[in-house]
Design a protein around this motif. Structure first.
Motif: not given
Ligand code: AMP
Length: 277
Positions: A110-126
């Motif tokens: 669930i980290s991959q679509p939407l914000e994850g796709k638009a901002r690679p690495g974002h959720f890994r940081g979160v």
């Protein structure tokens, strides 16, 4: 209110009275009513409230966005003091990520679509910083805003997968009187951009109205949103209609759906969402 940057001081303050129930509100600062609403809820539901203020560099995939992120620590601390917060953590990036730091948390699907796709690495940081916050504060409850709907889904998944022993409380999106979702980034909008930005809420509301009038086709609802945003020449990053838990795109809306969007106003990337159904 105690304010510390050292992790050891936060731990000591948190465990001074071990039987007290702690609520934690993680933030990136430049606080507004959306944040303060989380703080008030935490204040009501716990013996003690902790807040973190940290602009987490590893969740920014765009260095310009990180450099321009608004900050005002003295103002934030004054606001938190007024809300009766007990403990504030204001670390430096070096304290959070010392030189030899090398452990990251990735929630896969669930980290991959939407914000994850638009901002690679974002959720890994979160997820990495939130896991650290949970380990440092060891709160009984942690408070997050529905404004960041995918973040909520990703953090819930992480908590379940890694057995964090705490309760997650999700609070509704706080909006300006004209509907614009409060965000620290709104401070970067020009006067005209601030007016145009209200079209994001208008677009979501138009989709909700269409849904209430019986339209169930996701493509049609997305078209309504796009058309509304185009009236103001707003550059759309994505418009999405998904299952709120799995974040899988829907074609026909049968039950609850998460309608979310990201768009650029004045080159400032704004997000908003609404649950329908
Ligand atoms: P941020 O400082 O943007 O990382 O946000 C910190 C927390 O406040 C996150 O859980 C956000 O979802 C939440 N938050 C930010 N803006 C709002 C808002 N307008 N309404 C409710 N919660 C919000």
């Amino acid at each position: 209110m105690q304010v510390f940057s050292e992790i050891v001081d936060i731990r000591q303050a948190r465990w001074k009275e071990p039987s007290t129930r702690w609520g934690l509100v993680p933030t990136m600062g430049f606080l507004h009513e959306g944040h303060l609403n989380l703080v008030r809820r935490a204040r009501n539901e716990n013996d003690r409230v902790g807040v973190s203020i940290f602009v987490n560099p590893i969740q920014f995939n765009d260095t310009k966005d990180l450099d321009h992120y608004p900050r005002d620590l003295p103002r934030d601390l004054a606001l938190l003091e007024k809300e009766g917060v007990d403990l504030v953590w204001t670390p430096t990036p070096e304290q959070v990520y010392p030189e030899n730091f090398q452990t990251y948390i990735t929630v896969e699907k669930i980290s991959q679509p939407l914000e994850g796709k638009a901002r690679p690495g974002h959720f890994r940081g979160v997820t990495t910083v939130v896991a650290k916050l949970f380990n440092i504060f060891q709160p009984d409850r942690a408070y997050f805003g529905q404004k960041d709907a995918q973040q909520v889904a990703v953090i819930k998944q992480m908590i379940e997968d890694l057995n964090f022993n705490l309760e997650i409380i999700i609070c509704p999106t706080v909006r300006e009187s004209d509907g614009l979702a409060m965000s620290s980034r709104n401070a970067r909008l020009s006067p005209q951009g601030r007016v145009d930005a209200t079209w994001l809420y208008r677009a979501l509301s138009n989709a909700r109205t269409a849904f209430e009038q019986g339209i169930r086709d996701a493509q049609k609802l997305k078209g309504i949103i796009l058309k509304t945003l185009q009236e103001k020449n707003i550059r759309v990053d994505y418009i999405s209609i998904t299952n709120p838990v799995t974040l899988q795109e829907l074609e026909i809306i049968q039950q609850e759906a998460l309608v979310s969007l990201a768009a650029f106003v004045d080159e400032v990337r704004l997000i908003d969402n609404m649950i329908i159904g």
